[in-house]
Design a protein around this motif. Structure first.
Motif, short mmCIF file in Angstrom:
data_model
loop_
_atom_site.label_atom_id
_atom_site.label_comp_id
_atom_site.label_asym_id
_atom_site.label_seq_id
_atom_site.Cartn_x
_atom_site.Cartn_y
_atom_site.Cartn_z
N SER A 209 0.82 -1.22 0.00
CA SER A 209 0.00 0.00 0.00
C SER A 209 0.85 1.27 0.00
O SER A 209 0.42 2.30 -0.51
N ASP A 219 0.91 -2.75 6.93
CA ASP A 219 2.29 -3.15 7.21
C ASP A 219 3.18 -2.77 6.03
O ASP A 219 2.69 -2.46 4.95
N LEU A 220 4.48 -2.74 6.28
CA LEU A 220 5.43 -2.41 5.23
C LEU A 220 5.83 -3.70 4.51
O LEU A 220 6.08 -4.71 5.15
N ASP A 221 5.87 -3.61 3.19
CA ASP A 221 6.34 -4.74 2.38
C ASP A 221 7.60 -4.25 1.66
O ASP A 221 7.51 -3.40 0.79
CA CA Z 1 1.32 -3.90 3.35
#
Ligand code: CA
Ligand code: DGT
Ligand code: CA
Ligand code: ZN
Length: 603
Positions: A209, A219-221
């Protein structure tokens, strides 16, 4: 009645494992605010409670980082709001990583108290009341009490309070675990800097996102590729290195090419290590959105391919035909490249097939930023400082738009001060070359829809932003009329942060968006896209709606400090998510044309 034992373990960790590596003032202030709230729950002396709140505020607003001053007590004591007692607290925090006062209170009650405090409208007093009557101090427990009608039985509480509390808990559940885009971006940047120090890494990129520019991030990807991701031994070493990232608080899962962990800020991160030949496929897959991916995979199947996070491959032979870059994948699927901001399955695949994707607005298209405040009201810099900063960004024009008197806590301007301010803005404009400084105002839309300054004064402005800053809880019909009246005022150029929402904190006020947009189109009043990450107002959905109604947009920062001008990029991301082009946005015009547009003269 006792509630079940709440799961507050994570909070306890947050308190004890306070990681001193990247403690910024905001984090310290957070602890001091929490301590003040806990002291209030504990019915401590009001003077003591206030000393923690004052210190929290002082730390939050201090321009120098406390961690850089902590070894020079005199400098810390020189900060107004920090006395000897507080200095000892800060020293303890930095030497041991925790604060005894806070830790003791959390032991006495329960760490879940801190979660309760995050629920809007549930202050320390009410929490204390609930605790003393029922010994309940966790979100689930309080919700249960409210559903059983037990909150209304408490002193000074009623059914209405109970309903409000249930709504607030619902909101809390919906937003908890999500983060503002600037916070996510900062975490991603710091982690990227750390990862870049690992030998054998070629590329590090955020996906998910954050890459799509969503207004909040779950969350961070993070995707990583290079030699360090190619062999088993190399990957193991890489994962071990990542596990030592100082702000990392706990590891959630660790695999051969993936590690998931939680940061001190409570944000969760997934880092994936990928070989270069599938980096494009992974970027496509993990950027999402899920809905876009599902539609894309169906298209792949129709064309005789399979698409997954490793590659686009021939359905029969299973031979990869693309995977190194995203561009290759979209091209193989006979699609124009789809910018990440559009990947929500809202018509972008169709448009990419027909070559009708819009040329999205970009940062470089903006010629000016026309919503900012100065020391005359609640800003931190002068007209000249704001102008120099805007000029340094390459803007051709800008506007100073301080508050009006209804916003008393911001020292808003009355008619007399507003006129004097116009004069000062004109003088600054004469003095500073290379940028046009428009004289504007952010005038309050009062409860009845009247504007907060006289027509005569408003008419002297180059532009008038009309905003709602008070009485948010009107009925939808009344709020709609209020906005319609402001739009019909011939002096209004644009409506500031039109829905009033504060992300993760306050809902939009209720009104009929469609009627408001229709009226705005008719009166040639623009709608603001306020780029402040807490606002992002109008949001992407409303922006698209505005475009369909023929309403023009102005993208602003609402800067209260020169450093805020940079937040414009969050607005640009939302504009792109709404499919806006240069033509939809008025502050892409030349200064001359823009000035006319602000007087409702545009085609
Ligand atoms: Ca994410
Ligand atoms: P967030 O984290 O809630 O702000 O939103 P995202 O979009 O970052 O979602 P996340 O982190 O759950 O997953 C990252 C991307 O991975 C997502 O945008 C698309 C992809 N993905 C995740 N789960 C699935 C799935 O079940 N099917 C497909 N096709 N893609 C998925
Ligand atoms: Ca994820
Ligand atoms: Zn405002």
């Amino acid at each position: 009645m006792f509630s079940e034992k709440p799961s507050g373990q994570r909070w306890l960790c947050a308190v004890i494992l306070f990681n001193l590596y990247s403690v910024d003032n905001k984090a310290i202030a957070g602890i001091l605010y929490e301590t003040a709230d806990l002291l209030e729950i504990d019915a401590a002396d009001s003077f003591r409670i206030r000393s923690y709140r004052n210190a929290a505020q002082a730390v939050e607003n201090n321009t120098e980082q406390i961690k850089d001053l902590i070894n020079e007590p005199k400098k810390v004591l020189a900060i107004a709001g920090i006395g000897k007692g507080m200095l000892i607290n800060l020293q303890e925090l930095f030497s041991t990583g925790s604060l005894t006062v806070q830790a003791d209170l959390l032991k006495k009650y329960h760490p879940s108290m801190l979660q309760l405090l995050k629920i809007q409208g549930l202050g320390p007093k009410t929490i204390a009341l609930i605790w003393s009557a029922y010994q309940v101090c966790d979100v689930d427990g309080v919700e249960k009490l409210a559903r059983e009608g037990k909150i209304r039985e408490l002193p000074r509480m009623g059914e209405k309070h109970e309903q409000k509390l249930l709504k607030a808990i619902e909101d809390y559940r919906r937003i908890s675990g999500r983060f503002l885009i600037d916070a996510a971006e900062l975490e991603a940047r710091q982690l990227t800097e750390y990862l870049a120090k690992l030998p054998g890494i070629d590329r590090i990129t955020p996906a998910g996102s954050l890459r799509r520019g969503r207004e909040t991030v779950g969350d961070l990807d993070i995707l990583v590729t290079g030699q360090a991701c190619c062999g088993e031994v190399e990957r193991q070493q890489a994962v071990q290195y990542i596990a030592k990232y100082p702000p990392l608080m706990s590891i959630i899962a660790q695999g051969d090419n993936k590690i998931s962990f939680r940061l001190r800020s409570d944000m969760q991160v997934d880092v994936r290590l990928l070989p270069p030949e599938s980096f494009g496929a992974a970027m496509q897959y993990f950027t999402g959105s899920k809905a876009h991916n599902v539609a894309l995979r169906q298209r792949a199947l129709k064309l005789g391919y399979t698409l997954n996070e490793y590659s686009l491959a021939d359905l029969k032979t299973e031979q990869p035909v693309a995977g190194r870059t995203e561009e290759d994948i979209y091209a193989r699927l006979k699609l124009d490249y789809v910018p990440p901001e559009l990947r929500e399955n809202l018509g972008e695949i169709d448009a990419a097939e027909k070559h009708t994707l819009p040329k999205l607005i970009a940062l470089e298209d903006l010629q000016g930023d026309v919503h900012m405040h100065t020391v005359e009201t609640d800003g931190r810099n002068t007209i000249e400082e704001m102008a120099e900063a805007a000029k340094a960004r390459g803007y051709k024009y800008m506007a100073i738009t301080d508050h009006s008197k209804n916003l008393a806590f911001a020292n808003g301007l009355d008619d007399t001060r507003a006129v004097a301010h116009i004069k000062r803005i004109h003088e600054a404009n004469d003095k500073i070359d290379g940028i046009t400084i428009f004289a504007g105002i952010e005038v309050d839309i009062l409860a009845d829809g009247d504007l907060d300054l006289s027509d005569d004064v408003l008419a002297q402005m180059d532009l008038v932003i009309a905003s709602v800053h008070s009485v948010f809880n009107q009925e939808a019909a009344k709020m709609t009329d209020r906005l319609l009246k402001a739009i019909a005022n011939p002096n209004t150029s644009l409506i500031g942060h039109p829905t009033g929402r504060l992300q993760l904190r306050r809902d939009a006020y209720q009104f009929d968006m469609d009627r408001v947009l229709t009226a705005a189109a008719k009166h040639k009043v623009a709608m603001e896209l306020n780029s402040y990450p807490d606002r992002l107002d109008l949001n992407d959905v409303h922006l698209r709606q505005a475009k369909q109604r023929g309403v023009k947009i102005v993208i602003n920062t609402d800067s209260h400090h020169t450093s805020h001008l940079d937040k414009i990029r969050y607005g640009i991301l939302q504009a792109r998510r709404a499919w806006l082009t240069k033509d939809d946005v008025l502050n892409t015009l030349s200064a001359e044309k823009f000035a006319k547009a602000m007087k409702s003269e545009w085609n």
